[in-house]
Design a protein around this motif. Structure first.
Motif, short mmCIF file in Angstrom:
data_model
loop_
_atom_site.label_atom_id
_atom_site.label_comp_id
_atom_site.label_asym_id
_atom_site.label_seq_id
_atom_site.Cartn_x
_atom_site.Cartn_y
_atom_site.Cartn_z
N LEU A 92 0.85 -1.19 0.00
CA LEU A 92 0.00 0.00 0.00
C LEU A 92 0.88 1.24 0.00
CD1 LEU A 92 -2.68 -1.09 2.61
CD2 LEU A 92 -2.75 -1.36 0.12
N ILE A 93 0.50 2.23 -0.80
CA ILE A 93 1.26 3.48 -0.90
C ILE A 93 1.12 4.28 0.39
CG2 ILE A 93 1.48 5.65 -2.18
CD1 ILE A 93 2.36 3.10 -3.74
N SER A 94 -0.02 4.12 1.07
CA SER A 94 -0.27 4.86 2.31
C SER A 94 -0.88 3.92 3.33
CB SER A 94 -1.24 6.01 2.02
OG SER A 94 -1.76 6.53 3.20
N ASN A 95 -0.57 4.13 4.60
CA ASN A 95 -1.22 3.36 5.66
C ASN A 95 -2.47 4.08 6.17
OD1 ASN A 95 0.50 1.13 5.78
ND2 ASN A 95 2.01 2.33 6.88
N ASP A 96 -2.80 5.18 5.53
CA ASP A 96 -3.97 5.96 5.92
C ASP A 96 -5.18 5.44 5.14
OD1 ASP A 96 -5.47 7.91 7.13
OD2 ASP A 96 -5.02 9.42 5.60
N PHE A 97 -5.49 4.15 5.35
CA PHE A 97 -6.59 3.59 4.60
C PHE A 97 -7.87 3.57 5.41
CE2 PHE A 97 -3.58 0.21 5.80
CZ PHE A 97 -4.31 -0.47 6.76
N LYS A 98 -8.97 3.49 4.70
CA LYS A 98 -10.29 3.43 5.31
C LYS A 98 -11.03 2.25 4.70
CE LYS A 98 -12.32 6.71 1.99
NZ LYS A 98 -11.48 6.22 0.92
N THR A 99 -12.06 1.79 5.36
CA THR A 99 -12.81 0.66 4.84
C THR A 99 -14.12 1.12 4.21
OG1 THR A 99 -13.90 0.30 6.96
CG2 THR A 99 -11.84 -0.89 6.58
N ASN A 100 -14.66 0.27 3.34
CA ASN A 100 -15.98 0.55 2.78
C ASN A 100 -17.01 -0.33 3.48
OD1 ASN A 100 -15.81 -1.99 1.63
ND2 ASN A 100 -15.79 -1.28 -0.47
N GLU A 101 -18.23 -0.34 2.96
CA GLU A 101 -19.32 -1.06 3.62
C GLU A 101 -19.15 -2.58 3.58
OE1 GLU A 101 -20.13 -0.67 -0.64
OE2 GLU A 101 -19.64 0.83 0.87
N GLU A 102 -18.28 -3.10 2.72
CA GLU A 102 -18.06 -4.55 2.63
C GLU A 102 -17.15 -5.06 3.76
OE1 GLU A 102 -16.42 -5.60 -1.17
OE2 GLU A 102 -17.80 -4.30 -2.24
N ILE A 103 -16.47 -4.14 4.45
CA ILE A 103 -15.46 -4.54 5.43
C ILE A 103 -15.85 -4.03 6.81
CG2 ILE A 103 -13.03 -4.27 6.10
CD1 ILE A 103 -12.42 -3.84 3.10
N GLY A 104 -15.91 -4.96 7.77
CA GLY A 104 -16.23 -4.58 9.14
C GLY A 104 -15.00 -4.22 9.95
N GLU A 105 -13.87 -4.82 9.59
CA GLU A 105 -12.65 -4.63 10.37
C GLU A 105 -11.46 -5.04 9.51
OE1 GLU A 105 -10.57 -6.79 14.28
OE2 GLU A 105 -12.66 -7.21 13.79
N LEU A 106 -10.34 -4.39 9.73
CA LEU A 106 -9.08 -4.79 9.11
C LEU A 106 -8.14 -5.21 10.21
CD1 LEU A 106 -8.59 -1.86 6.57
CD2 LEU A 106 -9.04 -4.25 5.98
N ARG A 107 -7.36 -6.28 9.97
CA ARG A 107 -6.42 -6.71 11.00
C ARG A 107 -5.18 -7.31 10.34
NH1 ARG A 107 -8.36 -10.89 15.43
NH2 ARG A 107 -9.92 -9.26 15.72
N TRP A 108 -4.02 -6.96 10.90
CA TRP A 108 -2.75 -7.55 10.47
C TRP A 108 -2.50 -8.80 11.29
CZ3 TRP A 108 -0.28 -5.46 6.35
CH2 TRP A 108 -0.58 -4.13 6.02
N PHE A 109 -2.14 -9.90 10.61
CA PHE A 109 -1.84 -11.17 11.27
C PHE A 109 -0.41 -11.58 10.96
CE2 PHE A 109 -6.45 -11.36 10.84
CZ PHE A 109 -6.86 -11.95 12.02
N GLY A 110 0.34 -11.99 11.99
CA GLY A 110 1.67 -12.54 11.78
C GLY A 110 1.59 -13.99 11.30
N LYS A 111 2.71 -14.53 10.87
CA LYS A 111 2.75 -15.88 10.30
C LYS A 111 2.15 -16.93 11.23
CE LYS A 111 5.84 -19.38 8.47
NZ LYS A 111 7.16 -19.75 8.03
N ASP A 112 2.42 -16.81 12.52
CA ASP A 112 1.95 -17.83 13.46
C ASP A 112 0.53 -17.60 13.97
OD1 ASP A 112 4.41 -19.11 13.25
OD2 ASP A 112 5.28 -17.90 14.86
#
Length: 136
Positions: A92-112
């Motif tokens: 992503l060019i920016s970390n200043d992202f927002k979600t639309n109506e299709e997305i309730g939450e965004l989350r980063w997950f590590g490998k484990d």
């Protein structure tokens, strides 16, 4: 009747060793973890489709490089049909992202801690592929 696969594009968004997932607010797989992406439109090149999907779902631009093709299936109104997902390693060019109506939450997950239940069979294959090849 022909049952050719429908083309989809998928963003494998990785930053600092973590992968971004979106929680779906709509069926199918409502409440499930999904990767950013969607169906290609008529006359749209895959990179155009991915850029459009990222813009629609996150409101930011991105750079990406092709990863691989992943077959799978999708369902709509009691019909299941084949898909072919073109997956891209995405930054992503920016970390200043927002979600639309299709997305309730965004989350980063590590490998484990990657979700074991992922929306869409093709996404499950993509997540396994990324883990097995040490991309995350």
């Amino acid at each position: 009747a022909f049952r050719n696969p429908r083309a989809t594009v998928t963003a494998v968004i990785i930053k600092d060793g973590k992968m971004l997932f979106a929680k779906r607010t709509e069926d199918p797989f409502k409440g499930g973890w999904d990767l950013i992406g969607g169906y290609m439109s008529e006359n749209e090149m895959p990179e155009e489709a991915l850029r459009r999907e990222i813009q629609e779902e996150l409101g930011v631009d991105a750079s990406f490089r092709f990863l691989d093709f992943f077959p799978g299936s999708a369902s709509w109104k009691d019909r299941t049909f084949p898909i072919l997902s073109l997956a891209y390693i995405t930054e992503l060019i920016s970390n200043d992202f927002k979600t639309n109506e299709e997305i309730g939450e965004l989350r980063w997950f590590g490998k484990d801690e990657l979700p074991t239940e992922v929306a869409f069979d093709s996404n499950s294959v993509i997540v396994d592929y990324v883990k097995k090849r040490g991309i995350i």
